[in-house]
Design an enzyme around this catalytic site. Sequence first.
Site, short mmCIF file in Angstrom:
data_model
loop_
_atom_site.label_atom_id
_atom_site.label_comp_id
_atom_site.label_asym_id
_atom_site.label_seq_id
_atom_site.Cartn_x
_atom_site.Cartn_y
_atom_site.Cartn_z
N HIS A 309 0.86 -1.19 0.00
CA HIS A 309 0.00 0.00 0.00
C HIS A 309 0.89 1.23 0.00
O HIS A 309 1.95 1.22 0.62
CB HIS A 309 -0.90 0.00 1.25
CG HIS A 309 -2.04 0.93 1.13
ND1 HIS A 309 -1.94 2.27 1.44
CD2 HIS A 309 -3.31 0.72 0.72
CE1 HIS A 309 -3.10 2.84 1.21
NE2 HIS A 309 -3.96 1.94 0.77
N ASP A 366 -7.89 -5.44 0.18
CA ASP A 366 -8.40 -6.29 -0.89
C ASP A 366 -7.97 -7.75 -0.76
O ASP A 366 -8.43 -8.59 -1.52
CB ASP A 366 -7.93 -5.75 -2.26
CG ASP A 366 -8.64 -4.46 -2.61
OD1 ASP A 366 -9.82 -4.35 -2.27
OD2 ASP A 366 -8.02 -3.58 -3.22
N1 CMC Z 1 4.22 -7.54 -4.71
C1 CMC Z 1 5.57 -7.50 -4.88
N2 CMC Z 1 6.31 -6.38 -4.71
C2 CMC Z 1 5.66 -5.27 -4.38
C3 CMC Z 1 4.26 -5.23 -4.20
C4 CMC Z 1 3.54 -6.43 -4.37
N3 CMC Z 1 2.22 -6.45 -4.21
N4 CMC Z 1 3.88 -3.98 -3.87
C5 CMC Z 1 5.01 -3.24 -3.86
N5 CMC Z 1 6.09 -4.02 -4.16
C6 CMC Z 1 7.51 -3.59 -4.19
C7 CMC Z 1 7.82 -2.75 -5.42
O1 CMC Z 1 8.23 -3.54 -6.49
C8 CMC Z 1 8.91 -1.85 -4.88
O2 CMC Z 1 10.09 -2.62 -4.84
P1 CMC Z 1 11.54 -1.89 -5.10
O3 CMC Z 1 11.68 -0.90 -3.99
O4 CMC Z 1 12.53 -3.00 -5.06
O5 CMC Z 1 11.43 -1.25 -6.45
C9 CMC Z 1 8.50 -1.59 -3.43
O6 CMC Z 1 7.71 -2.75 -3.06
C10 CMC Z 1 7.67 -0.33 -3.24
O7 CMC Z 1 6.55 -0.40 -4.09
P2 CMC Z 1 5.97 0.81 -4.94
O8 CMC Z 1 5.57 0.31 -6.29
O9 CMC Z 1 6.90 1.98 -4.90
O10 CMC Z 1 4.68 1.16 -4.09
P3 CMC Z 1 3.50 2.09 -4.51
O11 CMC Z 1 3.14 2.85 -3.30
O12 CMC Z 1 3.82 2.86 -5.73
O13 CMC Z 1 2.33 1.05 -4.90
C11 CMC Z 1 0.53 -0.45 -4.68
C12 CMC Z 1 1.35 0.66 -4.01
C13 CMC Z 1 -0.70 -0.75 -3.82
C14 CMC Z 1 0.05 0.00 -6.07
C15 CMC Z 1 1.42 -1.71 -4.82
O14 CMC Z 1 1.82 -2.15 -3.53
C16 CMC Z 1 0.73 -2.85 -5.57
O15 CMC Z 1 0.75 -2.87 -6.81
N6 CMC Z 1 0.06 -3.79 -4.84
C17 CMC Z 1 -0.69 -4.85 -5.48
C18 CMC Z 1 -2.06 -4.32 -5.93
C19 CMC Z 1 -2.98 -4.08 -4.75
O16 CMC Z 1 -3.13 -4.91 -3.87
N7 CMC Z 1 -3.68 -2.94 -4.79
C20 CMC Z 1 -4.67 -2.58 -3.75
C21 CMC Z 1 -4.24 -1.41 -2.93
S1 CMC Z 1 -5.23 -1.15 -1.46
C22 CMC Z 1 -6.84 -0.85 -2.01
C23 CMC Z 1 -7.01 0.26 -2.98
O17 CMC Z 1 -6.27 1.23 -3.03
O18 CMC Z 1 -7.98 0.19 -3.72
#
Ligand code: CMC
Length: 431
Positions: A309, A366
């Site tokens: 998140h 989720d």
């Molecule tokens: N699986 C594997 N690695 C992950 C994941 C994941 N679900 N989420 C983040 N990471 C890694 C990412 O690759 C990055 O690694 P590095 O630092 O080595 O590059 C690090 O963790 C930080 O991630 P980020 O992409 O900078 O985080 P963000 O804040 O931009 O993205 C997110 C947040 C929710 C989009 C992402 O965690 C994700 O895609 N999660 C899976 C989809 C999900 O469950 N979404 C629902 C969110 S909660 C409900 C809502 O908002 O509707």
Amino acid sequence: MANQRSVTITDNATGKSVECAVLEGQYGAPVIDVRKLYNELGMFTFDIGYGSTASCRSAITHLDGEQGVLLHRGYPIEQLAEHSSFVEVAYLLVHGELPTANELAEWEHALKMHGMTHEHLSRFYSGYRYDAHPMSVLTGVVGAVASFYHANTDIYSNDDRLATARRVIGKMPGLVSKIYRYQSGLPFVYPDNARGYVENFMYMMYSWPTEPYVANPVAVRALELLMILHADHEQNASTSTVRLAGSAETNPFACIAAGIATLWGKSHGGANEAVVTMLEEIGDAKNIRRFVDRAKDKNDNFRLMGFGHRVYKNYDPRAKIIRKACHDLLEDMNLNQPLFEIAMELERIALEDDYFIERKLYPNVDFYSGLIYQALNIPTAMFTCMFALARSAGWIAQWNELMSDPDFRIGRPRQLYIGAAERDYVPLAER
Ligand code: CMC
């Protein structure tokens, strides 16, 4: 700027400085007020993904991602989940205070009075392919409601905005249930105002025209809980979209439709659908490690759905409640849900893995919600519509707050232009 905390930003090239006030909210990180930056230094801030940007003032929801805290109008989500109803939480979000018994009864009555939609709206559904994604249909039909409430809505009138909030929240259950009915080949069902908000939704979804419908109270409570937990979540992507659309003074139903379109994405609300698809793909606990390894592999764009998140760097408090609710529901309904077992094992393995520990990746709202929807017989493709049904309360509360903000102005971000320098047009024959 005596006595006020401030931050001075200096341009090393010119030596020019600007002193920016630091504003403190009730909770959360203070913000640097950069509004005079462009006028005084001729510069913008640059923050892709808005990771360091507060886009507005808001008194609706606070979340502390480090501590795993979520408050609506100051009330902890755990207390609302235990004691409140979705209708009451919607009132709280929109009005700012918990209602008295009379206010709650009036609000509930008003939502029921707005439960019907213009009969012509029903025809929109048949314009979609039978297998259209439900979120595409929902985006369209909510946008279409704008056409029924346009000229007579004064978005600068408090009364009209509250009437709009009652309309949005009142109509959403009917709008969502009709998607399911249409795609299942079942006749549309009018609301039954003898039933409560959540039960009425289930009645419109599942009742059979020839049979009396008796809702399972365990299922009604489980859905009510999910709706409370999804009602608002401050300035996430869909809410920010609703606000940005609203800032252009557009029709509020059009703003909600824009929010629904944004919620659909699998990084946002679409994750609940993606989690169940992922769990089905894993299929057996023995395959979990392979999926976890894929999620860690930078050459593979697979991510663990329902994990991570932008704000929570701790267990999402909503996920904690949903995990328990999911366990209780499956037990109460005597359902054997192998996907729940896989989900728990996946969570255990991920939370012990250094990759997830270092990045503070925990299950989010989720991760388990889809399993509850599945137990309630809601088709997987409709999960995100369920999220939208609940979040419409938050969206309309946020829109109302935006429209009554004294600093209201159109949202208009700037950019760092990296394209071609100015050049002369080359005639086709010379290219
Ligand atoms: N699986 C594997 N690695 C992950 C994941 C994941 N679900 N989420 C983040 N990471 C890694 C990412 O690759 C990055 O690694 P590095 O630092 O080595 O590059 C690090 O963790 C930080 O991630 P980020 O992409 O900078 O985080 P963000 O804040 O931009 O993205 C997110 C947040 C929710 C989009 C992402 O965690 C994700 O895609 N999660 C899976 C989809 C999900 O469950 N979404 C629902 C969110 S909660 C409900 C809502 O908002 O509707």
